[in-house]
Design a protein around this motif. Structure first.
Motif, PDB file in Angstrom:
ATOM      1  N   LYS A   1    -102.147  69.469  33.870  1.00 39.23           N
ATOM      2  CA  LYS A   1    -102.014  70.895  33.563  1.00 39.23           C
ATOM      3  C   LYS A   1    -101.094  71.101  32.364  1.00 39.23           C
ATOM      4  CE  LYS A   1    -101.077  75.155  36.122  1.00 39.23           C
ATOM      5  NZ  LYS A   1    -100.596  75.677  37.411  1.00 39.23           N
ATOM      6  N   ALA A   2     -99.991  70.336  32.316  1.00 40.64           N
ATOM      7  CA  ALA A   2     -99.065  70.446  31.193  1.00 40.64           C
ATOM      8  C   ALA A   2     -99.733  69.986  29.898  1.00 40.64           C
ATOM      9  CB  ALA A   2     -97.809  69.623  31.459  1.00 40.64           C
TER      10      ALA A   2
ATOM     11  N   THR B   1     -96.590  83.686  27.390  1.00 38.81           N
ATOM     12  CA  THR B   1     -97.373  84.665  28.135  1.00 38.81           C
ATOM     13  C   THR B   1     -96.699  86.034  28.083  1.00 38.81           C
ATOM     14  OG1 THR B   1     -98.137  82.940  29.607  1.00 38.81           O
ATOM     15  CG2 THR B   1     -98.377  85.195  30.359  1.00 38.81           C
TER      16      THR B   1
ATOM     17  N   THR C   1     -97.447  65.480  24.105  1.00 39.31           N
ATOM     18  CA  THR C   1     -97.225  65.932  25.474  1.00 39.31           C
ATOM     19  C   THR C   1     -96.644  64.772  26.247  1.00 39.31           C
ATOM     20  OG1 THR C   1     -99.467  65.298  26.044  1.00 39.31           O
ATOM     21  CG2 THR C   1     -99.096  67.610  25.453  1.00 39.31           C
TER      22      THR C   1
ATOM     23  N   GLU D   1     -94.720  78.025  28.466  1.00 43.74           N
ATOM     24  CA  GLU D   1     -95.863  78.794  28.949  1.00 43.74           C
ATOM     25  C   GLU D   1     -95.422  80.177  29.396  1.00 43.74           C
ATOM     26  OE1 GLU D   1     -98.491  80.467  31.814  1.00 43.74           O
ATOM     27  OE2 GLU D   1     -96.757  79.362  32.515  1.00 43.74           O
TER      28      GLU D   1
ATOM     29  N   LEU E   1    -103.763  73.723  24.430  1.00 44.12           N
ATOM     30  CA  LEU E   1    -104.143  75.108  24.165  1.00 44.12           C
ATOM     31  C   LEU E   1    -103.147  75.792  23.233  1.00 44.12           C
ATOM     32  CD1 LEU E   1    -105.372  76.219  27.695  1.00 44.12           C
ATOM     33  CD2 LEU E   1    -106.759  75.855  25.649  1.00 44.12           C
ATOM     34  N   ARG E   2    -101.867  75.400  23.313  1.00 42.12           N
ATOM     35  CA  ARG E   2    -100.858  75.933  22.402  1.00 42.12           C
ATOM     36  C   ARG E   2    -100.970  75.327  21.018  1.00 42.12           C
ATOM     37  NH1 ARG E   2     -97.187  74.888  26.670  1.00 42.12           N
ATOM     38  NH2 ARG E   2     -96.517  73.080  25.490  1.00 42.12           N
TER      39      ARG E   2
ATOM     40  N   ARG F   1    -102.161  72.753  28.789  1.00 41.78           N
ATOM     41  CA  ARG F   1    -101.434  73.890  28.212  1.00 41.78           C
ATOM     42  C   ARG F   1    -100.911  73.553  26.826  1.00 41.78           C
ATOM     43  NH1 ARG F   1     -98.173  75.992  33.525  1.00 41.78           N
ATOM     44  NH2 ARG F   1     -99.904  77.165  34.400  1.00 41.78           N
TER      45      ARG F   1
ATOM     46  N   SER G   1     -93.440  72.324  29.640  1.00 39.75           N
ATOM     47  CA  SER G   1     -94.535  73.226  29.931  1.00 39.75           C
ATOM     48  C   SER G   1     -94.115  74.562  30.540  1.00 39.75           C
ATOM     49  CB  SER G   1     -95.533  72.527  30.859  1.00 39.75           C
ATOM     50  OG  SER G   1     -96.509  73.417  31.272  1.00 39.75           O
TER      51      SER G   1
END
Length: 147
Positions: free
Chosen positions: A99-100, A126, A112, A122, A106-107, A103, A118
């Motif tokens: 998941k990290a 948001t 990573t 995140e 996506l950033r 994300r 994360s």
């Protein structure tokens, strides 16, 4: 003594098995062990009732066996329960890591290394991403351009 039973030795995860498969196998074994203990306790209750010439319905014997097996399985199958818990933690850590990484991609980040960057990043993007476009337009809560 450790040569006689190598399955009792604490070993790390085997390279060929994934955490999900280990979790499924250990959870199935733990569930099967608990069901077998309920079946054995039911048989013991029914046999004990027959010895003292008391008639107990099968459903009642099963319910008593379930109630007795719950705390008994916590002590008898402690090692297997520990394996299930560690497998759950391994699967959960893998999901957090994936998941990290998602994300971060996506950033637009290319590196990573860990999940520690994360949650703060995140959360900040948001909150800022939701409030900045509304304040720039001058119309809070509007979804379109100029009216």
């Amino acid at each position: 003594m450790s040569d006689a039973n190598p399955s009792e030795e604490p070993t790390g995860p085997r390279p060929g098995t994934s955490p999900g498969r280990r979790l499924a196998r250990n959870l199935a074994l733990y569930t099967l062990a608990r069901l077998v203990s309920v079946a054995i306790l039911t048989a013991v209750i029914m046999a004990g009732a027959a010895v003292v010439s008391v008639e107990i319905p099968l459903v009642v014997a099963i319910l008593f066996a379930i109630v007795i097996a719950l705390p008994l399985s916590l002590t008898l199958f402690k090692g297997l329960r520990g394996k299930v818990n560690s497998d759950i933690a391994a699967v959960d850590e893998g999901r957090r890591r994936d998941k990290a990484q998602l994300r971060a991609r996506l950033r637009g980040d290319t590196e990573t290394e860990g999940p520690e960057d994360s949650p703060p990043a995140e959360t900040g993007t948001t909150a800022e991403g939701a409030s900045e476009p509304d304040t720039k337009r001058g119309e809070p809560g509007s979804s379109g351009g100029p009216a």
